[in-house]
Design a protein around this motif. Structure first.
Motif, mmCIF file in Angstrom:
data_model
loop_
_atom_site.group_PDB
_atom_site.id
_atom_site.type_symbol
_atom_site.label_atom_id
_atom_site.label_comp_id
_atom_site.label_asym_id
_atom_site.label_seq_id
_atom_site.Cartn_x
_atom_site.Cartn_y
_atom_site.Cartn_z
ATOM 1 N N ILE A 14 0.842 -1.198 0.000
ATOM 2 C CA ILE A 14 0.000 0.000 0.000
ATOM 3 C C ILE A 14 0.879 1.250 0.000
ATOM 4 O O ILE A 14 0.654 2.183 -0.772
ATOM 5 C CB ILE A 14 -0.964 0.000 1.211
ATOM 6 N N THR A 15 1.896 1.264 0.858
ATOM 7 C CA THR A 15 2.808 2.403 0.915
ATOM 8 C C THR A 15 3.465 2.637 -0.438
ATOM 9 O O THR A 15 3.509 3.773 -0.931
ATOM 10 C CB THR A 15 3.886 2.174 1.995
ATOM 11 N N ARG A 16 3.964 1.576 -1.054
ATOM 12 C CA ARG A 16 4.597 1.700 -2.367
ATOM 13 C C ARG A 16 3.615 2.273 -3.382
ATOM 14 O O ARG A 16 3.937 3.181 -4.148
ATOM 15 C CB ARG A 16 5.097 0.332 -2.838
ATOM 16 N N ASN A 17 2.391 1.769 -3.377
ATOM 17 C CA ASN A 17 1.397 2.223 -4.345
ATOM 18 C C ASN A 17 0.987 3.673 -4.126
ATOM 19 O O ASN A 17 0.763 4.408 -5.084
ATOM 20 C CB ASN A 17 0.194 1.289 -4.324
ATOM 21 N N VAL A 18 0.888 4.089 -2.889
ATOM 22 C CA VAL A 18 0.570 5.491 -2.605
ATOM 23 C C VAL A 18 1.694 6.375 -3.127
ATOM 24 O O VAL A 18 1.449 7.408 -3.747
ATOM 25 C CB VAL A 18 0.326 5.719 -1.093
ATOM 26 N N ARG A 19 2.938 5.962 -2.930
ATOM 27 C CA ARG A 19 4.076 6.737 -3.435
ATOM 28 C C ARG A 19 4.076 6.804 -4.959
ATOM 29 O O ARG A 19 4.394 7.847 -5.541
ATOM 30 C CB ARG A 19 5.385 6.161 -2.912
ATOM 31 N N VAL A 20 3.728 5.710 -5.618
ATOM 32 C CA VAL A 20 3.646 5.706 -7.085
ATOM 33 C C VAL A 20 2.573 6.686 -7.537
ATOM 34 O O VAL A 20 2.795 7.511 -8.433
ATOM 35 C CB VAL A 20 3.356 4.289 -7.627
ATOM 36 N N SER A 45 2.912 10.796 7.417
ATOM 37 C CA SER A 45 4.350 10.575 7.410
ATOM 38 C C SER A 45 4.684 9.214 8.013
ATOM 39 O O SER A 45 5.492 8.461 7.460
ATOM 40 C CB SER A 45 5.064 11.681 8.176
ATOM 41 N N ARG A 46 4.069 8.901 9.125
ATOM 42 C CA ARG A 46 4.321 7.604 9.766
ATOM 43 C C ARG A 46 3.830 6.464 8.890
ATOM 44 O O ARG A 46 4.461 5.408 8.829
ATOM 45 C CB ARG A 46 3.683 7.583 11.152
ATOM 46 N N GLN A 47 2.717 6.639 8.194
ATOM 47 C CA GLN A 47 2.232 5.595 7.297
ATOM 48 C C GLN A 47 3.166 5.419 6.106
ATOM 49 O O GLN A 47 3.468 4.295 5.710
ATOM 50 C CB GLN A 47 0.816 5.919 6.815
ATOM 51 N N LEU A 48 3.618 6.519 5.531
ATOM 52 C CA LEU A 48 4.500 6.443 4.367
ATOM 53 C C LEU A 48 5.891 5.927 4.721
ATOM 54 O O LEU A 48 6.648 5.530 3.841
ATOM 55 C CB LEU A 48 4.592 7.802 3.679
ATOM 56 N N ASN A 49 6.221 5.910 5.998
ATOM 57 C CA ASN A 49 7.482 5.341 6.461
ATOM 58 C C ASN A 49 7.285 3.961 7.083
ATOM 59 O O ASN A 49 8.178 3.453 7.759
ATOM 60 C CB ASN A 49 8.165 6.290 7.448
ATOM 61 N N ASP A 50 6.115 3.366 6.846
ATOM 62 C CA ASP A 50 5.780 2.036 7.362
ATOM 63 C C ASP A 50 5.902 1.948 8.884
ATOM 64 O O ASP A 50 6.259 0.921 9.436
ATOM 65 C CB ASP A 50 6.630 0.952 6.693
ATOM 66 N N GLN A 51 5.589 3.036 9.573
ATOM 67 C CA GLN A 51 5.612 3.052 11.032
ATOM 68 C C GLN A 51 4.206 3.042 11.618
ATOM 69 O O GLN A 51 4.042 2.934 12.827
ATOM 70 C CB GLN A 51 6.362 4.296 11.530
ATOM 71 N N ARG A 52 3.217 3.192 10.777
ATOM 72 C CA ARG A 52 1.819 3.170 11.205
ATOM 73 C C ARG A 52 1.039 2.449 10.122
ATOM 74 O O ARG A 52 1.236 2.668 8.935
ATOM 75 C CB ARG A 52 1.300 4.596 11.376
ATOM 76 N N PRO A 86 7.283 8.712 -17.567
ATOM 77 C CA PRO A 86 8.305 8.234 -16.639
ATOM 78 C C PRO A 86 8.134 8.819 -15.246
ATOM 79 O O PRO A 86 7.877 9.997 -15.098
ATOM 80 C CB PRO A 86 9.612 8.734 -17.260
ATOM 81 N N VAL A 87 8.259 7.970 -14.243
ATOM 82 C CA VAL A 87 8.273 8.419 -12.848
ATOM 83 C C VAL A 87 9.315 7.608 -12.104
ATOM 84 O O VAL A 87 9.613 6.486 -12.463
ATOM 85 C CB VAL A 87 6.905 8.244 -12.130
ATOM 86 N N SER A 88 9.843 8.195 -11.075
ATOM 87 C CA SER A 88 10.756 7.497 -10.190
ATOM 88 C C SER A 88 10.301 7.808 -8.779
ATOM 89 O O SER A 88 10.121 8.961 -8.429
ATOM 90 C CB SER A 88 12.187 7.978 -10.408
ATOM 91 N N VAL A 89 10.092 6.776 -8.000
ATOM 92 C CA VAL A 89 9.531 6.952 -6.672
ATOM 93 C C VAL A 89 10.407 6.248 -5.664
ATOM 94 O O VAL A 89 10.569 5.042 -5.724
ATOM 95 C CB VAL A 89 8.112 6.352 -6.593
ATOM 96 N N GLY A 90 10.971 6.995 -4.734
ATOM 97 C CA GLY A 90 11.694 6.377 -3.638
ATOM 98 C C GLY A 90 10.708 5.798 -2.656
ATOM 99 O O GLY A 90 9.648 6.350 -2.435
ATOM 100 N N THR A 91 11.050 4.676 -2.084
ATOM 101 C CA THR A 91 10.126 4.022 -1.167
ATOM 102 C C THR A 91 10.465 4.282 0.291
ATOM 103 O O THR A 91 9.772 3.805 1.163
ATOM 104 C CB THR A 91 10.137 2.500 -1.392
ATOM 105 N N GLY A 92 11.531 5.009 0.540
ATOM 106 C CA GLY A 92 11.921 5.220 1.923
ATOM 107 C C GLY A 92 12.684 4.033 2.478
ATOM 108 O O GLY A 92 12.999 3.981 3.636
#
Length: 113
Positions: A14-20, A45-52, A86-92
């Motif tokens: 889910i986090t990866r897909n939200v970032r995409v 922020s906590r969700q996107l860092n897989d902390q929540r 083209p997109v490039s997405v860091g996953t943290g």
């Protein structure tokens, strides 16, 4: 597909897909996403860092904001990348990224363009 994934793997997907989806729409900050969703930045922020963990309500809100189905957030949204260019997405998580170097510029852009 989901029956082979652990709860942590689903949360990370889910986090990866939200970032995409963020990258596809040109949303470059957590603050911008928080404003779009009407959620506190620290919460996202906590969700996107897989902390929540992502909750069902979060999936519904994100899906509505990005005009995708909630279940698409559980799978692989990278198939949408070709439509947006083209997109490039860091996953943290180090060097993991999603890049589509073969996107056709003639394809319809997902972000309404």
């Amino acid at each position: 597909m989901l029956d082979d994934m652990t709860a942590d793997e689903i949360q990370h997907a889910i986090t990866r897909n939200v970032r995409v989806l963020m990258a596809m729409r040109g949303i470059t900050t957590k603050r911008a996403l928080a404003e779009l969703l009407g959620k506190p930045e620290n919460h996202l922020s906590r969700q996107l860092n897989d902390q929540r963990r992502w909750q069902l309500e979060d999936l519904a809100d994100i899906a509505a904001a990005f005009e995708v189905t909630p279940d698409s957030l559980l799978g692989d949204v990278t198939y949408l990348v070709g439509a947006a260019g083209p997109v490039s997405v860091g996953t943290g998580r180090g060097s993991n990224s999603v890049t589509d170097q073969y996107a056709s510029p003639n394809r319809r852009k997902i972000n309404g363009g």
